[in-house]
Design a protein around this motif. Structure first.
Motif, mmCIF file in Angstrom:
data_model
loop_
_atom_site.group_PDB
_atom_site.id
_atom_site.type_symbol
_atom_site.label_atom_id
_atom_site.label_comp_id
_atom_site.label_asym_id
_atom_site.label_seq_id
_atom_site.Cartn_x
_atom_site.Cartn_y
_atom_site.Cartn_z
ATOM 1 N N ALA A 138 0.713 -1.161 0.020
ATOM 2 C CA ALA A 138 0.041 0.014 -0.013
ATOM 3 C C ALA A 138 0.651 1.147 0.026
ATOM 4 C CB ALA A 138 -0.822 0.034 1.324
ATOM 5 N N ILE A 139 2.190 1.357 0.287
ATOM 6 C CA ILE A 139 3.034 2.158 0.321
ATOM 7 C C ILE A 139 4.125 2.157 -0.361
ATOM 8 C CG2 ILE A 139 2.345 3.193 2.472
ATOM 9 C CD1 ILE A 139 5.042 1.924 3.620
ATOM 10 N N GLY A 140 4.154 1.250 -1.612
ATOM 11 C CA GLY A 140 5.061 1.025 -2.471
ATOM 12 C C GLY A 140 6.317 0.530 -1.999
ATOM 13 N N LEU A 141 6.232 -0.375 -1.076
ATOM 14 C CA LEU A 141 7.331 -1.066 -0.421
ATOM 15 C C LEU A 141 7.129 -2.630 -0.655
ATOM 16 C CD1 LEU A 141 9.689 -0.701 1.038
ATOM 17 C CD2 LEU A 141 8.717 -0.630 2.924
ATOM 18 N N VAL A 142 7.836 -3.652 0.071
ATOM 19 C CA VAL A 142 7.392 -4.840 -0.114
ATOM 20 C C VAL A 142 7.557 -5.618 1.281
ATOM 21 C CG1 VAL A 142 8.729 -5.295 -2.128
ATOM 22 C CG2 VAL A 142 10.092 -5.340 -0.165
ATOM 23 N N PRO A 143 6.694 -6.878 1.659
ATOM 24 C CA PRO A 143 6.894 -7.110 3.132
ATOM 25 C C PRO A 143 8.183 -7.620 3.273
ATOM 26 C CG PRO A 143 5.150 -8.172 1.813
ATOM 27 C CD PRO A 143 6.101 -7.526 0.962
ATOM 28 N N ASP A 144 9.062 -6.828 4.363
ATOM 29 C CA ASP A 144 10.417 -7.256 4.733
ATOM 30 C C ASP A 144 10.589 -7.600 5.977
ATOM 31 O OD1 ASP A 144 9.388 -4.547 5.830
ATOM 32 O OD2 ASP A 144 11.584 -3.804 5.573
ATOM 33 N N VAL A 145 11.476 -7.057 6.937
ATOM 34 C CA VAL A 145 11.991 -7.534 8.232
ATOM 35 C C VAL A 145 11.844 -9.142 8.260
ATOM 36 C CG1 VAL A 145 11.371 -5.340 9.351
ATOM 37 C CG2 VAL A 145 9.530 -7.280 9.298
ATOM 38 N N GLY A 146 12.042 -9.645 7.335
ATOM 39 C CA GLY A 146 12.114 -11.418 7.571
ATOM 40 C C GLY A 146 10.567 -11.979 6.966
ATOM 41 N N ALA A 147 9.758 -11.128 6.614
ATOM 42 C CA ALA A 147 8.382 -11.367 6.329
ATOM 43 C C ALA A 147 8.520 -12.522 4.895
ATOM 44 C CB ALA A 147 7.520 -10.283 6.047
ATOM 45 N N MET A 294 15.210 1.266 -3.092
ATOM 46 C CA MET A 294 14.007 2.115 -3.232
ATOM 47 C C MET A 294 14.000 3.369 -3.446
ATOM 48 S SD MET A 294 11.045 0.366 -2.734
ATOM 49 C CE MET A 294 11.045 -1.413 -2.766
ATOM 50 N N ASP A 295 15.258 4.142 -3.125
ATOM 51 C CA ASP A 295 15.349 5.592 -3.583
ATOM 52 C C ASP A 295 15.481 5.609 -5.034
ATOM 53 O OD1 ASP A 295 17.806 4.321 -3.244
ATOM 54 O OD2 ASP A 295 18.838 5.809 -3.784
ATOM 55 N N GLU A 296 15.573 4.528 -5.704
ATOM 56 C CA GLU A 296 15.358 4.796 -7.184
ATOM 57 C C GLU A 296 13.943 4.671 -7.750
ATOM 58 O OE1 GLU A 296 17.909 1.646 -8.820
ATOM 59 O OE2 GLU A 296 19.291 2.216 -7.515
ATOM 60 N N HIS A 297 13.278 4.229 -6.793
ATOM 61 C CA HIS A 297 11.712 3.935 -7.258
ATOM 62 C C HIS A 297 10.627 4.769 -6.661
ATOM 63 C CE1 HIS A 297 8.072 1.562 -7.728
ATOM 64 N NE2 HIS A 297 8.050 0.859 -6.579
ATOM 65 N N SER A 298 9.993 5.493 -7.503
ATOM 66 C CA SER A 298 9.150 6.593 -6.990
ATOM 67 C C SER A 298 8.070 6.053 -6.333
ATOM 68 C CB SER A 298 8.522 7.484 -8.124
ATOM 69 O OG SER A 298 7.763 6.740 -8.965
ATOM 70 N N ASP A 299 7.613 4.927 -6.285
ATOM 71 C CA ASP A 299 6.260 4.496 -5.468
ATOM 72 C C ASP A 299 6.635 4.505 -4.114
ATOM 73 O OD1 ASP A 299 4.938 4.020 -7.762
ATOM 74 O OD2 ASP A 299 4.833 2.038 -7.721
ATOM 75 N N PHE A 300 7.617 4.339 -3.375
ATOM 76 C CA PHE A 300 7.776 4.246 -2.124
ATOM 77 C C PHE A 300 7.691 5.697 -1.674
ATOM 78 C CE2 PHE A 300 10.762 4.252 1.797
ATOM 79 C CZ PHE A 300 9.700 3.749 2.600
#
Length: 345
Positions: A138-147, A294-300
């Motif tokens: 929903a914010i242009g990221l991916v499930p992280d922190v080991g998700a 992610m700084d290369e990707h405007s969606d985040f």
């Protein structure tokens, strides 16, 4: 925002090392200083023979931890953003391999970075108010922190469904999919912690004495539909399967996915599918490779603006449609991260 002295309260009580997430007005969002302070305390307590177990819980009733404090990234820039994630992921790995019981008392919202400081511990005690979610698309990221390790190991295709949609789970569902290990109602959490701190019984016996049956899990009733749609061989096929199903569940999920970042969904689909076959450390290093770009990707940046800063809830994704997402762009995110390797030791 830098950590203030009270953002996280670290203390000893009886045989416990205690971590109190103490930003209730910010839904206990995890900032950089908090991650570093928690890591330092855990390393100290791992060598302390008087500490038998760790308990982490929250101040306030709304949230255990609603995620990382990502709004600060827009203020501090890409270098800070990468350092934040680097230190956060090292903390996640430390929790996963911690030599003593690590017990999270999760009462309220737990998302993103909050999952990272709870899910990898030995025990996750969820209250009747828990709301577990990984809503990063929903914010242009991916499930992280080991998700990307956690979600694919949930029953069937439930993890992929959760990772793409950001759907929330209550207590029974959280236990059914493996996030929660036990259920204790909010009213019983203080007594549980007191028993863990001062009781003479083994940790497992204390928890078992307080644990309750959370009841039937609604998500298991939906599993057949989830598996049918999300078990498709590609993200495009998932969307087509949902679109062809006139049922209320499929149409509701399709409407949700239509609001998510197409690039993030494509990254998430590949990340979670491949995570099924990978060790925890490999999963989190692949996450690092993605978020470090992610700084290369405007969606985040756009997602943070639309949902967390301006709160107009009208993100302008680039590209706006899934069929416009280029495969070579997705492949680039999965290349090894540039710069120093991610230290998980």
């Amino acid at each position: 925002m830098n950590m203030t002295q009270s953002d996280v309260v670290l203390s000893r009580e009886g045989r416990l090392g205690r971590i109190l997430l103490n930003r209730p007005k910010a839904l206990n969002a995890l900032n950089h200083g908090m991650s570093l302070a928690i890591e330092a305390a855990l390393r100290e307590w791992s060598e302390d023979k008087e500490v038998a177990a760790i308990v982490i819980r929250q101040a306030g009733e709304r949230a255990f931890c609603a995620g990382g404090d990502v709004r600060q990234f827009t203020e501090k820039g890409p270098a800070f953003m990468r350092q934040y994630w680097r230190d956060e992921y090292r903390l996640n790995a430390l929790i996963r391999h911690y030599p003593k019981p690590y017990i999270a008392l999760v009462d309220g919202i737990v998302m993103g970075g909050g999952v990272g400081v709870s899910a990898h511990g030995s025990h996750r005690i969820v209250s009747e108010h828990v709301a577990f979610a990984m809503p990063e698309t929903a914010i242009g990221l991916v499930p992280d922190v080991g998700a990307s390790y956690l979600l694919p190991r949930m029953p069937g295709e439930i993890g992929l469904y959760l990772g793409l949609t950001g759907a929330r789970l209550g207590a029974a569902d959280s236990v059914a999919v493996g996030f929660g290990t036990h259920h204790v109602k909010r009213a019983g959490l203080d007594a549980l912690e007191a028993g863990l701190a001062h009781g003479g019984d083994p940790i497992e016996r204390v928890i078992g004495h307080h644990a309750q049956d959370p009841g039937p899990a609604p998500i298991l009733e939906q599993r057949a539909e989830i598996d049918r749609h999300f078990g498709q061989p590609s993200l495009g096929a998932v969307m087509a399967s949902l679109a062809a199903d006139p049922g209320a569940f499929a149409q509701s999920v399709l409407a949700t996915l239509s609001t998510r970042s197409p690039t993030s969904m494509a990254l998430t689909f590949r990340l979670l599918r491949e995570g099924r076959r990978q060790a925890f450390e490999d999963c989190i290093r692949r996450e690092w490779g993605i978020v470090s770009r992610m700084d290369e990707h405007s969606d985040f940046a756009e997602g943070v603006r639309a949902l967390l800063v301006d709160k107009d809830n009208r993100p302008r994704w680039n590209p706006p449609h899934l069929d416009q997402v280029r495969e070579d762009v997705i492949t680039r995110y999965f290349e090894p991260a540039e710069g120093p390797p991610l230290d998980l030791g």
